[in-house]
Every structure is written in C-alpha cells, then in structure tokens.
Design an enzyme around this catalytic site. Structure first.
Site, PDB file in Angstrom:
ATOM      1  N   LYS A 246      13.104  -0.146  17.568  1.00 27.99           N
ATOM      2  CA  LYS A 246      13.247  -0.082  16.115  1.00 27.99           C
ATOM      3  C   LYS A 246      14.516  -0.816  15.678  1.00 27.99           C
ATOM      4  O   LYS A 246      15.594  -0.572  16.241  1.00 27.99           O
ATOM      5  CB  LYS A 246      13.307   1.389  15.698  1.00 27.99           C
ATOM      6  CG  LYS A 246      13.296   1.597  14.220  1.00 27.99           C
ATOM      7  CD  LYS A 246      13.375   3.068  13.882  1.00 27.99           C
ATOM      8  CE  LYS A 246      13.677   3.191  12.407  1.00 27.99           C
ATOM      9  NZ  LYS A 246      14.206   4.480  12.048  1.00 27.99           N
TER      10      LYS A 246
ATOM     11  N   ASN B  88      -0.867  -5.549   3.682  1.00 28.79           N
ATOM     12  CA  ASN B  88      -1.267  -5.957   2.331  1.00 28.79           C
ATOM     13  C   ASN B  88      -1.994  -4.802   1.663  1.00 28.79           C
ATOM     14  O   ASN B  88      -2.223  -3.762   2.273  1.00 28.79           O
ATOM     15  CB  ASN B  88      -2.122  -7.228   2.380  1.00 28.79           C
ATOM     16  CG  ASN B  88      -3.388  -7.032   3.173  1.00 28.79           C
ATOM     17  OD1 ASN B  88      -4.260  -6.275   2.759  1.00 28.79           O
ATOM     18  ND2 ASN B  88      -3.476  -7.676   4.326  1.00 28.79           N
TER      19      ASN B  88
END
Ligand code: CTP
Length: 430
Positions: free
Chosen positions: A320, A241
């Site tokens: 990944k 955030n």
C-alpha cells in the site's frame, strides 16, 4: 395456483400506506396474476383483512397460528394444517412482494427473525422477493434502516425506493410508498425476467408487461461484457469508472429470456448474477480480454457493453502506498489492449459484433467513427453527459448505428433498451 394463474404473495405491513396495497392487489388481479395476501398484526390496524379477501378471492393469512381472518373462499391446496402453512405458502408462491414494508419488517428480514407469518415465510421462500418500503423520513434515513436495506439488496432482494413528498406524519421527505402501478410493473417485469437486477426504473410504471417474448434467439450463443474494469494501483486502490453494469446485465438477461445461451463476462458490479446465464467474473481489462478471447469461438453474437479501462498502471505497487512516502505520487499509465478490435479481428465469419460508445460530446459523430474504426457490425452510442441516462443510471437512450443508418433508441429502462437492441441485432441477422 389451481386455475393456472401465477401466484404472487403480497405481504402487507402496518403503516398508513397499507391502504395502497388494496389497489396493488387489484392491479395484480387485473394483470392476470393470482394474488394471495399475508398481513401483519399491525397492518390489520389500518385495513381489514376482509377487504383483501374480497378482492383476491382468497383467505388472508394474518397469523402463524391459524387465526386467519376474512375467509371468503379456500378452493386451493392451502387448507393444510396451519403449522406448516408458511412453508406451503413459501414454496408455492412465484414471488413475494412486501408493500408497504416497514422499518421493523426490513430489520426482521435482514436479521433473519421469524416471529410472524411474513418474516417466517421470507426465510422459507426461494422465490424472488421485492420490498417497497414506506415510513417516516428519519426512520428511512436512519443508519440502521440503511444498513438493513443494503444487507437485503446484497442478498438479492429487490428494493423499490420510496418516493419523496408529504408523509402521513406531517414531515416532508423520502419515505412515501411507491405508487401501486409502479409496484405492479416491477412485479410483472420481475416475473417475466425483464428487469435488470438491482435498482428498478419506475419511469415507465404504467405499463404492466404481459406475456414473455418469443425465443427468437434460440440457437445463438451471446457473449456479453458488462461492468467497469478496475486497474490496480496498489493492493488496496484501483482506477475505475462509473459503469454500473446494468446495461450489459440487461442484455444478458434479455438474450437468455429470448432463448440464447449466454456467457456474461462481468467486471465488478453490485448486481446479482442473472439466473440461467453463465457468468465469468473478472476484474481488470487484461482479465476481461483473456476471458473474452477464450470464449469467443463459442459466440455467434458478441455484445461489448463493458466500460473497459483504456489505461493501466505500468508498475503496480506491491505494498500500500503510504501517505508519508511522498508529497505527490505520479502514476505512469500504459494503454490496455482494445478487446473489441481483437474480437473483430479474430471472430469466426458470421459472428455479429456490437460495440458500445459512451460519449460526452458529439455522440453521433464519435459513434460513427467507432463503427468505422473498430470494424463492428453496430455501435450502440449514448451521450453519458445527460443526467439520468447511460452511466450509473437506471435508464438509457441513444442510437443503434450500423453502416445502413441509425435507429433512435428513446429514453427507456435498461431492460427495455436491451430488448430494443436485440430487436436490431435480430434484424442484422435476418
Ligand atoms: N473497448 C474494449 N477494449 C478497450 C476499450 C473499449 O473492448 N480497451 C470496447 C468497449 O467495451 C465498447 C467500445 O470498445 O464496446 C467502445 O468503448 P469506448 O470506451 O467508448 O471507446 P474507446 O475505444 O475506449 O475510445 P475512447 O475512450 O477514446 O472514446
């Protein structure tokens, strides 16, 4: 520092803005500091050392090799041999402010070059360093300068961003030296430990803070959370955030300055750890929860300023995630624990707990709902939809809500807001 005033070294580089440093030195003098001036050779092309010497009452250092100019008095210990004077200056000053800082000097600082007095002193000092750059807009925006500025920031140098406007070179854009009152305010705030690390608000730049505040939090242990937690998606990606951590860091610094023992549980931020504060670095909401719960018993006041992720990825990919693997990736999220609720449930009687509420609509109503729902003593509520305030901003504004009512917190730098919040916490304690 023979007369007890705090010694501040003002480094002046060669630029048309060098004349503004004369006012800066005068403002520092007026604010009760003892400014000493170091000029580069190029700076002497713009302002005569005698001007600074006359205002500061000290000789002006212009060279590593003892060719100081403009001596009007030399009543302190700096009359030592020139060969080690930069070390003396570096060790005795309480702060180095470089204004204007040229692209060349920023590059020297970033790369550790030491071929004149100022760059040598920069390497030798352990005092806080502030730079106020001024240059042509293209030089300021050049990737080399950007990289140097970031390097310096990463090493804890405070950067007072130049303003925009007409530049001496005839161009319009960023690169104008910040105004001397703004620079003096940052110097004063840094010396009194008021300002949150990193970027500095210049909005309230006319007031130069004076004496440090009373240690009214002596005997308290303040546990502060700050920053935005990160929830891993795979080994290289996360959900995060926009919290910068500045508000929580400002509260930690202010509490420490006011005499408290402070434990700061910090999610990742780009901020320097505040001196004198015990910092516990965490990444995810779960790590923050463990750290907070482990230290809760020590706390007499808890201030939860962190932006904690409400969700985490249910199964984090071990490798990944590849682009080819699928056209769309669906992440399944699960709720994280509400740390604040757990803190309220497990606190020792008498521990004051303050929550934060970052809202994008109906701020007051949502804040009141959180005050009641979470069982905290107070909620600092802010409307983060207002540009320049709250999340990832230098300033904050909002309300301090308690069961007894609401106190409005006007637009302030996060450092000043932190003090206002602590003033209200002190009232709760009282
Ligand atoms: N908080 C917490 N643990 C969480 C989420 C939030 O401790 N998992 C704390 C924050 O540090 C803050 C307060 O709870 O002090 C309010 O956070 P906020 O994100 O505004 O509220 P939420 O409870 O998450 O509610 P919502 O996101 O629905 O507004």
């Amino acid at each position: 520092m023979s007369d007890g005033r705090v010694k501040v070294t003002v480094g002046v580089c060669g630029g048309i803005a060098a004349y503004k440093s004369v006012e800066l030195v005068r403002l520092l003098q007026d604010a009760g500091y003892d400014p000493h001036v170091v000029m580069t050779k190029a700076a002497e092309e713009f302002v005569r050392p005698l001007t600074f010497a006359a205002i500061s009452g000290h000789k002006v250092i212009t060279s590593l090799w003892g060719e100081e100019a403009g001596a009007v008095s030399d009543d302190d210990e700096s009359s030592i041999e020139h060969g080690i004077e930069h070390i003396w200056e570096a060790q005795t000053t309480k702060l180095l402010i470089v204004a204007p800082a040229t692209a060349d000097m920023l590059a020297k600082f970033a790369h550790g070059l030491a071929d004149d007095f100022l760059s040598t002193m920069f390497l030798a000092t352990t005092a806080p360093v502030i730079v106020a750059p001024a240059m042509n807009v293209n030089m300021w925006e050049h990737p080399a300068t950007r990289a140097n500025v970031e390097t310096l920031r990463g090493r804890g140098v405070k950067v007072i961003e130049p303003g925009s406007g007409y530049l001496a070179c005839g161009m319009v854009g960023g690169g104008r030296l910040a105004e001397p009152p703004a620079i003096a305010a940052v110097v004063a705030e840094t010396l009194t430990g008021v300002v949150a690390k990193g970027y500095v608000s210049l909005a309230e730049n006319n007031a130069v803070p004076s004496a440090a505040m009373e240690p009214d939090f002596a005997g308290e242990t303040v546990l502060v959370t700050a920053g935005g937690t990160r929830e891993a998606i795979d080994p290289v990606r996360f959900i995060g955030n926009r919290s910068s951590g500045r508000m929580g860091y400002a509260v930690a610094e202010a509490a420490q300055r006011r005499g408290a023992r402070v434990i700061l549980v910090s999610a990742p931020t780009g901020l320097q750890e505040p001196p004198g504060v015990e910092v516990v670095q965490v990444v995810s909401a779960d790590e923050m929860r463990s750290a907070v719960m482990k230290r809760l018993r020590e706390a007499t006041i808890v201030v939860m300023a962190a932006a904690v992720s409400d969700y985490r990825v249910r199964s984090v990919a071990a490798q990944k995630i590849k682009r080819e693997a699928a056209r769309a990736v669906i992440l399944e999220l699960e709720a994280t624990e509400d740390i604040l609720r757990e803190v309220v449930a497990q606190r020792v009687v008498g521990t004051i707990v303050i929550g934060f509420a970052a809202e994008t609509e109906d701020a007051l109503a949502n804040g009141r709902a959180k005050l009641a729902g979470k069982g905290v003593d107070a909620v600092v509520v802010n409307d983060v939809s207002v540009e320049g305030i709250g999340f990832d901003a230098e300033q904050n504004a909002g309300s301090f809500l308690t069961r007894g009512g609401a106190v409005e917190l006007p637009v302030l730098s996060k450092a000043k807001m932190a003090d206002r919040i602590l003033d209200e916490v002190a009232k709760l304690r009282g």
